[in-house]
Structure formats: C-alpha cells, structure tokens
Design an enzyme around this catalytic site. Structure first.
Site, mmCIF file in Angstrom:
data_model
loop_
_atom_site.group_PDB
_atom_site.id
_atom_site.type_symbol
_atom_site.label_atom_id
_atom_site.label_comp_id
_atom_site.label_asym_id
_atom_site.label_seq_id
_atom_site.Cartn_x
_atom_site.Cartn_y
_atom_site.Cartn_z
ATOM 1 N N TYR A 177 -9.059 6.366 6.938
ATOM 2 C CA TYR A 177 -9.201 6.784 8.339
ATOM 3 C C TYR A 177 -10.161 7.964 8.327
ATOM 4 O O TYR A 177 -9.827 9.015 7.773
ATOM 5 C CB TYR A 177 -7.856 7.234 8.918
ATOM 6 C CG TYR A 177 -6.873 6.106 9.195
ATOM 7 C CD1 TYR A 177 -6.047 5.605 8.199
ATOM 8 C CD2 TYR A 177 -6.753 5.559 10.474
ATOM 9 C CE1 TYR A 177 -5.142 4.585 8.459
ATOM 10 C CE2 TYR A 177 -5.849 4.542 10.750
ATOM 11 C CZ TYR A 177 -5.044 4.059 9.742
ATOM 12 O OH TYR A 177 -4.152 3.053 10.005
ATOM 13 N N LYS A 209 0.724 0.396 14.891
ATOM 14 C CA LYS A 209 2.110 0.241 15.342
ATOM 15 C C LYS A 209 2.386 -0.949 16.256
ATOM 16 O O LYS A 209 3.542 -1.329 16.440
ATOM 17 C CB LYS A 209 2.554 1.519 16.084
ATOM 18 C CG LYS A 209 2.779 2.701 15.173
ATOM 19 C CD LYS A 209 4.084 2.575 14.423
ATOM 20 C CE LYS A 209 4.161 3.448 13.200
ATOM 21 N NZ LYS A 209 3.924 2.758 11.935
ATOM 22 N N TYR A 231 4.204 6.641 9.840
ATOM 23 C CA TYR A 231 3.318 5.515 9.506
ATOM 24 C C TYR A 231 4.098 4.382 8.844
ATOM 25 O O TYR A 231 3.881 3.207 9.147
ATOM 26 C CB TYR A 231 2.177 5.989 8.593
ATOM 27 C CG TYR A 231 1.011 5.018 8.534
ATOM 28 C CD1 TYR A 231 -0.107 5.199 9.338
ATOM 29 C CD2 TYR A 231 1.031 3.914 7.676
ATOM 30 C CE1 TYR A 231 -1.175 4.300 9.302
ATOM 31 C CE2 TYR A 231 -0.036 3.020 7.624
ATOM 32 C CZ TYR A 231 -1.128 3.225 8.440
ATOM 33 O OH TYR A 231 -2.179 2.333 8.400
ATOM 34 N N HIS A 245 0.856 -1.192 0.000
ATOM 35 C CA HIS A 245 0.000 0.000 0.000
ATOM 36 C C HIS A 245 0.889 1.237 0.000
ATOM 37 O O HIS A 245 1.658 1.454 0.927
ATOM 38 C CB HIS A 245 -0.914 0.020 1.233
ATOM 39 C CG HIS A 245 -2.136 -0.814 1.069
ATOM 40 N ND1 HIS A 245 -3.380 -0.399 1.441
ATOM 41 C CD2 HIS A 245 -2.297 -2.049 0.532
ATOM 42 C CE1 HIS A 245 -4.267 -1.350 1.155
ATOM 43 N NE2 HIS A 245 -3.628 -2.364 0.611
ATOM 44 N N PRO A 305 -4.635 1.343 18.470
ATOM 45 C CA PRO A 305 -4.365 0.788 17.132
ATOM 46 C C PRO A 305 -4.359 1.812 15.993
ATOM 47 O O PRO A 305 -4.009 1.472 14.864
ATOM 48 C CB PRO A 305 -5.491 -0.238 16.932
ATOM 49 C CG PRO A 305 -6.556 0.140 17.896
ATOM 50 C CD PRO A 305 -5.881 0.822 19.048
HETATM 51 P P1 FAD Z 1 0.399 -11.123 21.919
HETATM 52 O O1 FAD Z 1 -0.009 -11.202 20.503
HETATM 53 O O2 FAD Z 1 -0.575 -10.626 22.916
HETATM 54 O O3 FAD Z 1 0.923 -12.562 22.353
HETATM 55 C C1 FAD Z 1 1.192 -12.907 23.686
HETATM 56 C C2 FAD Z 1 1.009 -14.395 23.889
HETATM 57 O O4 FAD Z 1 1.377 -14.746 25.221
HETATM 58 C C3 FAD Z 1 -0.431 -14.842 23.699
HETATM 59 O O5 FAD Z 1 -0.497 -15.932 22.808
HETATM 60 C C4 FAD Z 1 -0.897 -15.194 25.102
HETATM 61 O O6 FAD Z 1 -1.861 -16.236 25.111
HETATM 62 C C5 FAD Z 1 0.400 -15.638 25.749
HETATM 63 N N1 FAD Z 1 0.404 -15.509 27.223
HETATM 64 C C6 FAD Z 1 -0.126 -14.507 27.974
HETATM 65 N N2 FAD Z 1 0.063 -14.741 29.276
HETATM 66 C C7 FAD Z 1 0.718 -15.904 29.368
HETATM 67 C C8 FAD Z 1 1.195 -16.676 30.458
HETATM 68 N N3 FAD Z 1 1.020 -16.268 31.720
HETATM 69 N N4 FAD Z 1 1.829 -17.843 30.187
HETATM 70 C C9 FAD Z 1 2.019 -18.245 28.913
HETATM 71 N N5 FAD Z 1 1.588 -17.571 27.844
HETATM 72 C C10 FAD Z 1 0.943 -16.404 28.056
HETATM 73 N N6 FAD Z 1 -0.597 -3.759 15.464
HETATM 74 C C11 FAD Z 1 -0.069 -3.315 14.290
HETATM 75 O O7 FAD Z 1 1.159 -3.252 14.179
HETATM 76 N N7 FAD Z 1 -0.850 -2.975 13.205
HETATM 77 C C12 FAD Z 1 -2.199 -3.038 13.272
HETATM 78 O O8 FAD Z 1 -2.859 -2.766 12.267
HETATM 79 C C13 FAD Z 1 -2.802 -3.447 14.519
HETATM 80 N N8 FAD Z 1 -4.130 -3.529 14.656
HETATM 81 C C14 FAD Z 1 -4.665 -4.007 15.817
HETATM 82 C C15 FAD Z 1 -6.040 -4.076 15.905
HETATM 83 C C16 FAD Z 1 -6.633 -4.561 17.067
HETATM 84 C C17 FAD Z 1 -8.138 -4.610 17.153
HETATM 85 C C18 FAD Z 1 -5.804 -4.998 18.167
HETATM 86 C C19 FAD Z 1 -6.428 -5.545 19.427
HETATM 87 C C20 FAD Z 1 -4.425 -4.926 18.076
HETATM 88 C C21 FAD Z 1 -3.839 -4.422 16.917
HETATM 89 N N9 FAD Z 1 -2.470 -4.338 16.783
HETATM 90 C C22 FAD Z 1 -1.937 -3.836 15.610
HETATM 91 C C23 FAD Z 1 -1.583 -4.729 17.885
HETATM 92 C C24 FAD Z 1 -0.977 -6.139 17.739
HETATM 93 O O9 FAD Z 1 -1.989 -7.078 17.541
HETATM 94 C C25 FAD Z 1 -0.143 -6.500 18.985
HETATM 95 O O10 FAD Z 1 0.757 -5.451 19.252
HETATM 96 C C26 FAD Z 1 0.629 -7.826 18.825
HETATM 97 O O11 FAD Z 1 -0.246 -8.911 18.903
HETATM 98 C C27 FAD Z 1 1.715 -7.978 19.909
HETATM 99 O O12 FAD Z 1 2.298 -9.261 19.821
HETATM 100 P P2 FAD Z 1 2.906 -9.990 21.088
HETATM 101 O O13 FAD Z 1 3.425 -11.294 20.606
HETATM 102 O O14 FAD Z 1 3.850 -9.075 21.786
HETATM 103 O O15 FAD Z 1 1.694 -10.186 22.085
HETATM 104 C C1 PHB Z 2 -6.537 -3.541 10.605
HETATM 105 O O1 PHB Z 2 -6.582 -3.809 9.394
HETATM 106 O O2 PHB Z 2 -6.934 -4.327 11.471
HETATM 107 C C2 PHB Z 2 -5.985 -2.231 11.032
HETATM 108 C C3 PHB Z 2 -5.427 -1.382 10.092
HETATM 109 C C4 PHB Z 2 -4.917 -0.141 10.482
HETATM 110 C C5 PHB Z 2 -4.979 0.220 11.802
HETATM 111 C C6 PHB Z 2 -5.517 -0.634 12.746
HETATM 112 C C7 PHB Z 2 -6.020 -1.855 12.371
HETATM 113 O O3 PHB Z 2 -4.499 1.444 12.170
#
Ligand code: FAD
Ligand code: PHB
Length: 389
Positions: free
Chosen positions: A200, A296, A384, A72, A292
């Site tokens: 957005y 990031k 971004y 994109h 979100p």
């Molecule tokens: P997580 O994905 O939370 O993984 C952590 C893991 O640890 C999980 O599987 C959990 O089950 C496990 N865990 C937790 N506690 C324990 C425990 N005590 N023992 C063992 N395991 C455990 N980010 C972007 O960059 N771009 C986007 O467009 C974007 N959109 C988003 C939209 C939404 C609606 C949401 C909710 C988030 C969005 N994010 C986005 C953020 C992104 O999803 C997270 O930052 C990302 O998942 C972080 O990854 P992580 O592995 O650090 O944590």
């Molecule tokens: C998504 O596609 O889930 C998404 C895209 C952009 C954002 C947040 C979420 O800023």
C-alpha cells in the site's frame, strides 16, 4: 413456485447464504439479474480474512481455496520512498489469505450445482412483495413470462444497486454516506507480482496498491480522478504512473505486460440502517459499501451471511426468533467498525489536495507514527485480519 428463503442476487452473499442454508436442510431459490458468465467475469476482491476462510470451510467450498489460496502474514506500507512491513502474524497471531472473489464465486456456483440448488439467472424486474406480512413473495419475468415465488423470508443480497434496499419504506430507512473525490484505476495482468506481500503506497502523485491473485497474476491499482476516461489510460501510461508512485526497489522489480482487465471503481462509504424490515433481510453490499482500501467489502458480506444463516437456522430448527430480531443490530456493530477502519485507511493513504499543506504534513506524521509504534501497527493488524464475529 414455493421455497423457504427467496434470495435476490448471486454474488458471494447470495450464493454463500444459499449453500449454508442447504447444508442445514433449508430450501432457497436465487434470482439473479445478470447471466452467470457476467457474474463470474467480475474482477473484485482479493484478500480474505481468516473468519471468511473458516466460513467457506463450513460451507464446504474450501478444497481449491486451501490448495491455491496464498496465506499472507503481513503487508507493506510505503511512503517517502521507503517500505515498512506490518507483521500480522507476529502482532496478532493471525493472517489473511489471497484468494480472488472470482474463484470464490466459481467454487460456490459449482457447490450449488452439485447439491442441485436453484439459481435463476437473467431474471428481469425482480421485486419483493409483502415484506411486512408473514407471507412475502417475489415476482420476476424471464423470457417475457411473469413468475411468482412464495417464501417465508427474503434475503436482499443484490449489491449496492439492487432493488431490496429500495423496498424498505423511506421513513424507516436511514442512510449514511461519504463519497470520496477520486477512484481506483485497476489493472489485472499476467505477470509475476512485484513483491511477495501487498504494498500500500502513499505518494504525492496519489495512492497506489500492488496486489496479486497468484504467482503469475498481478492486480495493481492507482488513485485517479473519478471521472477519468479509460481510453486515456493505455497500458504504458498505467505502468509509468504506477512505477512513479512506488519506492525505487519495487519500481525496478516491477514486471509489466499487457493488461487483461482494466476498470475504474469509485470510492464510497455507505451504511443503510436497519438491515432488516419485516421479512426482508439485507446482506453484503446491498446494506453497506466500504472503500476498498481496507479489503473489507467481501469480508463484511461474509460476516452478514454468518449471522443471517445462523438466525434462519435457529428459526427453522428451534422455532427461535431472537437471532432474527437481533440480526440488524448484530451486523451493524461489526459493519461500523469496518466502515471506520476502511475510512481511516483511505484517509491515511490517499492524496486529499483539499486538506492543504497542513493536512498533508499531518498525514505523513501519522504514517511515521504508524510504522514506528507497535501499538499503532497492532491496531492496523487487528482490523485488517478481521475483527471477531
Ligand atoms: P455483489 O457482488 O454486488 O452481488 C450482488 C448480485 O446481485 C450481483 O450479481 C447483481 O447482478 C445482482 N443484482 C443486483 N440487482 C439485482 C436485481 N434487481 N435483481 C436480481 N439480481 C440483482 N472486498 C474485500 O473484502 N476485499 C477486497 O480486496 C476487495 N477489493 C475490491 C476491489 C474492487 C475494485 C471492488 C469494486 C470491490 C472490492 N471489494 C473487496 C468489495 C467486494 O467485491 C464486495 O463487497 C462484494 O462483491 C459484495 O458481495 P455481494 O454479494 O454482497 O454483492
Ligand atoms: C485486490 O487484490 O483486488 C485488493 C487487495 C487489497 C485491497 C483492495 C483490493 O485493499
């Protein structure tokens, strides 16, 4: 059991770390609280920075991303019934990619399986111990049996609600938090996206975002009260509300259909410092959360893992401590800039009734300035697409 790096959590942070370490000949074991199906079923991030894509290539999990991910070159900002394009490619020479976190997670699980990686799922009561000694270890229970894993280092990749951050003594840990008074109601639907690029939208009824996963899969969000009940949002109400918040051309082009996922996410800014205590290293959502709006969260998780895998590799290959010692400070410099950007995007685009009529007019002035100033658009674009590692 014994390993070099014990990893808590099999989200993108934990899986990517394990994969990058393995490619450098460093052993790890992942402990995950949930089942693999549960982890793979979560619909979350959609937009990845060039730096994240490059890191996934280094991790050798890029084949499907390069085939199916959609580059994109810009995004649309909508307000006052008009749509304006921010041209990332033209302003910065770089772009982002739309490729879902669900797909990245699946690719990483497959890569770990192919290399014989150990991922223990449904591990209960995972706990880090001895993190301020040279011989830390993890304990957990599975099927009622107690287990112990000795390791050199522990990586806390267990998300915001994990156990790792809580293991850092309260007098060492400093946390910074801002909770926003609203959430995002998100819908995934098997419909073609309303536009080629993300929209957005700022609107008096609240923020809306049109995103996508593919040519046939769309992801839409609307700002909603954080305590909203999903049961009050049948599909028709969601589509009506989304349509009302979009410029006319987009509202008319919107193709609706049954939702295949619907959820409400709270919005929060959060940073924990330091990101390292003794032999425990926090990465990703375990250390920081962004709203979100700037896309990031996943990208910050990836940059943490870049710094952590590089530091652990330097330790095992050359006996070098310096990068491990610099880990927290190095990560936090990038984290705080992403926190600032995500907070700013959120502030720019959402409704904040508590800011009054003056606040609302200033917000519109800022949007008007943004889309008419090359300098302002460049600042948005630069953040971004992702600041350099
Ligand atoms: P997580 O994905 O939370 O993984 C952590 C893991 O640890 C999980 O599987 C959990 O089950 C496990 N865990 C937790 N506690 C324990 C425990 N005590 N023992 C063992 N395991 C455990 N980010 C972007 O960059 N771009 C986007 O467009 C974007 N959109 C988003 C939209 C939404 C609606 C949401 C909710 C988030 C969005 N994010 C986005 C953020 C992104 O999803 C997270 O930052 C990302 O998942 C972080 O990854 P992580 O592995 O650090 O944590
Ligand atoms: C998504 O596609 O889930 C998404 C895209 C952009 C954002 C947040 C979420 O800023």
């Amino acid at each position: 059991m014994k390993t070099q790096v014990g990893i808590i959590g099999s989200g993108p942070s934990g899986l990517l770390l394990s994969q990058l370490l393995d490619l450098q000949g460093i052993e790890s074991v992942i402990l995950e609280r949930q089942s693999r199906e549960h982890v793979m079923g979560r619909i979350r991030a959609g937009v990845i920075e060039q730096g994240t894509a490059d890191l996934l290539r280094t991790a050798q999990v890029h084949a499907r991303m390069d085939r199916e991910g959609q580059p994109h070159d810009g995004v649309n900002i909508a307000f006052n019934g008009e749509r304006y394009r921010i041209d990332f490619k033209g302003l910065t020479g770089s772009a982002v990619m739309v490729y879902g976190q669900t797909e990245i997670t699946r690719d990483l699980f497959e890569a770990r399986d192919a290399l014989g990686g150990t991922i223990i799922d449904e591990a209960e009561d995972v706990r880090p111990h001895g993190i301020d000694t040279d011989s830390p270890y993890l304990t957990y229970r599975k099927h009622g049996e107690a287990h112990r894993i000795d390791c050199d280092f522990i990586a806390g990749c267990d998300g915001f609600h994990g156990v790792s951050r809580q293991s850092i003594p309260a007098d060492v840990l400093h946390t910074y938090e801002k909770v926003y008074p609203f959430g995002w109601l998100g819908v995934l639907s098997q419909t073609p996206p309303v536009a080629d690029e993300l929209i957005y939208a700022h609107h008096a009824r609240g923020f809306a975002l049109c995103s996508m996963r593919s040519a046939t899969l769309s992801r839409y969000y609307v700002q909603c009260p954080v305590d909203e009940d999903l049961a009050d949002w049948p599909d028709d109400r969601f589509w009506d509300e989304l349509r009302r918040r979009l410029p006319d051309d987009a509202a008319e082009a919107l193709v609706t259909g049954p939702s295949i996922e619907k959820s409400i996410a709270p919005l929060r800014s959060f940073v924990a410092e330091p990101m390292r205590f003794g032999r425990l290293f926090l990465a990703g959502d375990a250390a920081h959360i962004v709203p979100p709006t700037g896309a990031k969260g996943l990208n910050l998780a990836a940059s943490d893992i870049y710094y952590l895998s590089r530091a652990l590799t330097a330790f095992y290959k050359d006996g070098q401590q310096a990068l491990l010692d610099a880990y927290s400070e190095t990560c936090l410099r990038r984290v705080w800039k992403a926190e600032r950007f995500s907070w700013w995007m959120t502030t720019l685009l959402h409704q904040f009734p508590e800011n009054g009529a003056f606040g609302a007019r200033v917000q519109l002035a800022e949007l008007d300035y943004l889309v008419n100033s090359k300098a302002a658009m460049t600042a948005l674009a630069e953040n971004y697409i992702g600041l350099p590692y």
